[in-house]
Scaffold this motif. Structure first.
Motif, mmCIF file in Angstrom:
data_model
loop_
_atom_site.group_PDB
_atom_site.id
_atom_site.type_symbol
_atom_site.label_atom_id
_atom_site.label_comp_id
_atom_site.label_asym_id
_atom_site.label_seq_id
_atom_site.Cartn_x
_atom_site.Cartn_y
_atom_site.Cartn_z
ATOM 1 N N ASP A 4 0.823 -1.211 0.000
ATOM 2 C CA ASP A 4 0.000 0.000 0.000
ATOM 3 C C ASP A 4 0.859 1.265 0.000
ATOM 4 O O ASP A 4 0.765 2.116 0.887
ATOM 5 N N LEU A 5 1.680 1.381 -1.038
ATOM 6 C CA LEU A 5 2.489 2.561 -1.294
ATOM 7 C C LEU A 5 2.496 2.807 -2.798
ATOM 8 O O LEU A 5 2.466 1.851 -3.581
ATOM 9 N N PRO A 6 2.542 4.065 -3.232
ATOM 10 C CA PRO A 6 2.551 4.335 -4.670
ATOM 11 C C PRO A 6 3.931 4.114 -5.269
ATOM 12 O O PRO A 6 4.944 4.109 -4.567
ATOM 13 N N GLY A 7 3.959 3.911 -6.576
ATOM 14 C CA GLY A 7 5.226 3.878 -7.301
ATOM 15 C C GLY A 7 5.920 2.541 -7.331
ATOM 16 O O GLY A 7 7.095 2.473 -7.714
ATOM 17 N N GLU A 8 5.236 1.454 -6.935
ATOM 18 C CA GLU A 8 5.918 0.161 -6.986
ATOM 19 C C GLU A 8 6.180 -0.223 -8.443
ATOM 20 O O GLU A 8 5.307 -0.141 -9.299
ATOM 21 N N THR A 9 7.383 -0.697 -8.696
ATOM 22 C CA THR A 9 7.807 -1.000 -10.056
ATOM 23 C C THR A 9 7.341 -2.377 -10.497
ATOM 24 O O THR A 9 7.403 -3.333 -9.736
ATOM 25 N N ARG A 10 6.920 -2.449 -11.726
ATOM 26 C CA ARG A 10 6.629 -3.736 -12.336
ATOM 27 C C ARG A 10 7.938 -4.362 -12.814
ATOM 28 O O ARG A 10 8.791 -3.686 -13.379
ATOM 29 N N THR A 11 8.100 -5.661 -12.609
ATOM 30 C CA THR A 11 9.321 -6.348 -13.055
ATOM 31 C C THR A 11 9.011 -7.561 -13.919
ATOM 32 O O THR A 11 9.881 -8.393 -14.162
#
Length: 714
Positions: A432-439
């Motif tokens: 529950d935080l913004p900006g998580e990167t897709r891998t």
């Protein structure tokens, strides 16, 4: 006297009388019809027309602002709050309604607010006498406002106002966001822009939860010319209770700062202790994030201040776009937005996959002669002359790439890909935080994975991950196989502290069995007590963990990203800690002990604070920072273990950093793509021999179609 003769009354002709009767009847009928019509309109549309009339009348109205909810830590420490401030408003139309009001009011304003000029105030009166809204001062505190209020409301012994002619000044209330602890957990908390708009962190992710609804106070003259006043109270925002422990977070940030200060200028003059440092502490039993910190960070009260990282000359040379790019880099959360090749911290995942599929057993042994020949090409181990015969446990203790490559043959491509998915690699954790990167585009799948890719992936090379992704999967390895979704907020409450929502731990799946978990915990315990992770050992506590050293893109043998992931205590893990140090400022960057030192310094304070008791005999050994770059750590321990030394570590795998699709992808929720040069190439736990440059030497072909790209941060 003779009677005067009365004159006869004027009599309308009969015809005229008839006309008058008809006329009267018509007028009376019209009046009755009009009255009826008015009664009908009043009955059916009276409220509508009343509003129209009232809207055309003069009225007063002002907004009652809501108070944005607080962000507090797990123990109730307020980390973000909103305090009331006041704007001083001048209503010239009231002030000029009577000449006797002007001088006393202006005199009172100048007396209570010395920075206001009487000439300026008289100018408002002369030049704009009907202006009802002139802001004289912004965001003053309650204490600053009180002298004027007391002067205006002062009364004598009979209750009469002493200064009845002070008119036309009122105070507009609003709220200002404050962060009592400055930069503490800045990337996690985030900050707000004007209009209570959250920017980054929890302020952004929970923006609608924290915000409320404005109220309104308005008054008007009703149909009887009486002044009526109506108030609709504001609805304040809800509070969020985080899993972050401010004390643990403070310890983590202090140790990061101490490391940075110790290594600033140690090798590269003027440079900080590292390009980036990230530390993540989690409770492996429920997915709670206890601390999440990174360097560089920023002051939440002044988030646009770049002076700590750029000189005045550099700032002066920046245009607006360059400054915004620099700010976006500064605001980014390293632990969720930065991607890199994990290096040897991925080896426990490979061993776990082998044990779970039955393709690897605890009785297996591996002979390391220093390299593996795959498709006619040599891929070297950390130790060029080989480790010799090793047990499964020793392959982790010595971080042997050769053994891991041999395991990959047994595990097979399909099993390996399946367990990468089970452990969450290539998937967002949905923290529950913004900006998580897709891998997902930064790992191989079965249809494009060659035998070389499988071998290098097995020891953590040529696929990308994030700190939160790897740490979440690692928690499941040490907690018995339970994969929990990581989260930063555990409870939402209203302004009175009543629970609105309780966020329960979310168990997503089972990754491995309890027996496999127990085996891995024992292997990683040996890694810390007798292997490459000894520098991280906290005296008196049982610990397990794994080190990692990754050579960065360019393969020049200079820039490295080093890491350590660990847990304690071994039998019943209560915390997992993961530390990444990107380009430590030292002559030899490749020592994972840079990360281990930070971990040890943190745990020496955090473990007692968490009431985790010593479960081993103490030795009295304590190590401090070693800015030479050689890092002996705790000398008495590392003299007898295989601490990382400058030997080659399988660097003959080529740099193929331009080949994996999706390199252009950015972190969701941010507008700050990372430099692709910031992504490390994993090289096991030890650097390449200084005599060999980390370039493609012909041992492994540069197959751009088969090797995933190292894309730096996403």
């Amino acid at each position: 006297m003779a009677k005067k003769k009365r004159r006869p009354l004027l009599k309308f002709p009969r015809r005229m009388q008839k006309k008058l009767i008809v006329m009267f009847t018509i007028v009376a009928g019209m009046l009755i019809g009009l009255i009826g019509r008015l009664m009908y309109i009043e009955y059916t549309s009276g409220e509508k027309y009343e509003k129209i009339v009232l809207s055309q009348q003069e009225y007063d109205s002002k907004v009652i602002p809501y108070q944005r909810g607080d962000i507090v830590d797990a123990k109730g420490t307020v980390m973000a709050t909103s305090i009331a401030v006041y704007n001083v408003i001048l209503d010239c139309s009231v002030l000029t309604s009577d000449e006797d009001y002007v001088a006393p009011t202006i005199q009172a304003l100048v007396q209570c607010f010395p920075d206001l000029s009487s000439d300026e105030l008289y100018g408002y009166v002369r030049n704009d006498p009907q202006n009802r809204y002139i802001v004289l001062k912004k965001k003053i505190s309650y204490d600053e406002m009180q002298p004027f209020v007391e002067l205006q409301d002062a009364t004598d012994e009979k209750g009469r106002k002493v200064n009845p002619d002070i008119k036309g000044v009122w105070f507009e209330k609003e709220y200002q966001r404050e962060y009592p602890y400055g930069s503490l957990a800045s990337a996690v908390i985030g900050f707000t822009a004007s209009g209570n708009v959250g920017v980054n962190g929890l302020e952004n992710y929970y923006n609608s939860t924290l915000n409320g609804i404005n109220g309104r106070e308005f008054g008007y003259l009703n149909t009887d010319n009486n002044f009526e006043k109506t108030i609709k109270q504001a609805t304040n925002g809800n509070n969020i209770v985080t899993t972050i422990d401010a004390n643990i977070q403070s310890v983590v940030e202090d140790k990061i700062r101490e490391f940075n200060e110790a290594y600033t200028g140690a090798y590269r003059e003027g440079d900080a202790g590292a390009s980036h440092i990230g530390v993540l502490i989690m409770d492996p039993n429920n997915g709670d994030v206890l601390a999440m910190a990174n360097y560089p960070n920023f002051d939440l009260s002044n988030p646009r201040d770049l002076s700590a990282y750029y000189t005045e000359e550099e700032l002066a040379a920046m245009d607006d776009d360059a400054k915004m790019d620099a700010l976006n880099q500064l605001w980014q959360n390293f632990c969720v937005s930065y991607t890199y090749e994990p290096g040897s911290t991925a080896k426990p995942f490979t061993v776990s996959a082998g044990l779970e599929t039955g393709t690897v057993t605890t009785a297996d042994t591996y002979y390391c002669d220093g390299y593996e020949t795959i498709s006619g090409h040599d891929i070297h181990c950390v130790k060029r002359d080989g480790h010799g015969m090793e047990t499964l446990e020793q392959t982790l203790m010595n971080s042997c790439n050769d053994a891991l490559m041999q395991m990959s043959y047994k595990i097979g491509r399909d099993n390996f890909e399946n367990y990468q998915q089970i452990f969450g690699f290539g998937q967002k954790t949905n923290i529950d935080l913004p900006g998580e990167t897709r891998t997902d585009s930064l790992i191989y799948t079965g249809d494009n994975m060659t035998v070389v890719d499988l071998a290098t992936n097995a020891f953590g090379q040529n696929f990308n991950t994030t700190m939160i992704q790897l740490a979440t999967g690692f928690c499941s390895i040490v907690n018995g196989g339970k994969f929990y979704q990581p989260h930063v907020v555990k409870r939402i409450t209203d302004e009175n502290g009543n629970v609105v929502q309780e966020i329960q731990p979310t168990l997503l799946r089972e990754t491995i069995s309890e027996s496999t978990s127990e085996t891995l915990r024992q292997y990683m315990y040996s890694t810390v007590t007798s292997g490459t992770g000894a520098t991280a050992k906290v005296d008196g506590y049982s610990m397990g963990g794994k080190t990692g050293t990754a050579q960065k893109a360019g393969r020049d043998g200079v820039n490295y990203l080093v890491s350590f992931i660990g847990f304690a205590p071994v039998d019943d893990p209560q915390l997992v800690i993961y530390c990444v140090v990107d380009e430590p400022n030292a002559v030899e960057q490749y020592h994972s002990s840079f990360a281990q030192n930070i971990v040890r310094e943190i745990l020496e304070e955090v473990l007692p604070y968490m009431n985790i008791y010593r479960d081993e005999q103490t030795t009295g050994i304590h190590a401090g920072w070693d800015i030479t770059g050689t890092d002996t750590g705790a000398t008495a321990m590392t003299d007898v273990v295989n601490e990382e030394t400058p030997v080659e570590e399988g660097l003959d795998v080529p740099d193929t950093t331009d080949t994996l699709p999706g390199n252009e992808e950015e972190a969701e929720g941010t507008d700050t793509p990372q430099d692709s040069g910031d992504t490390p190439q994993d090289n096991g736990d030890e650097p390449q021999d200084s005599g060999d440059t980390p370039q493609d030497n012909g041992d492994i072909p540069q197959d751009s179609g088969d090797t995933p790209q190292d894309n730096g941060q996403q």
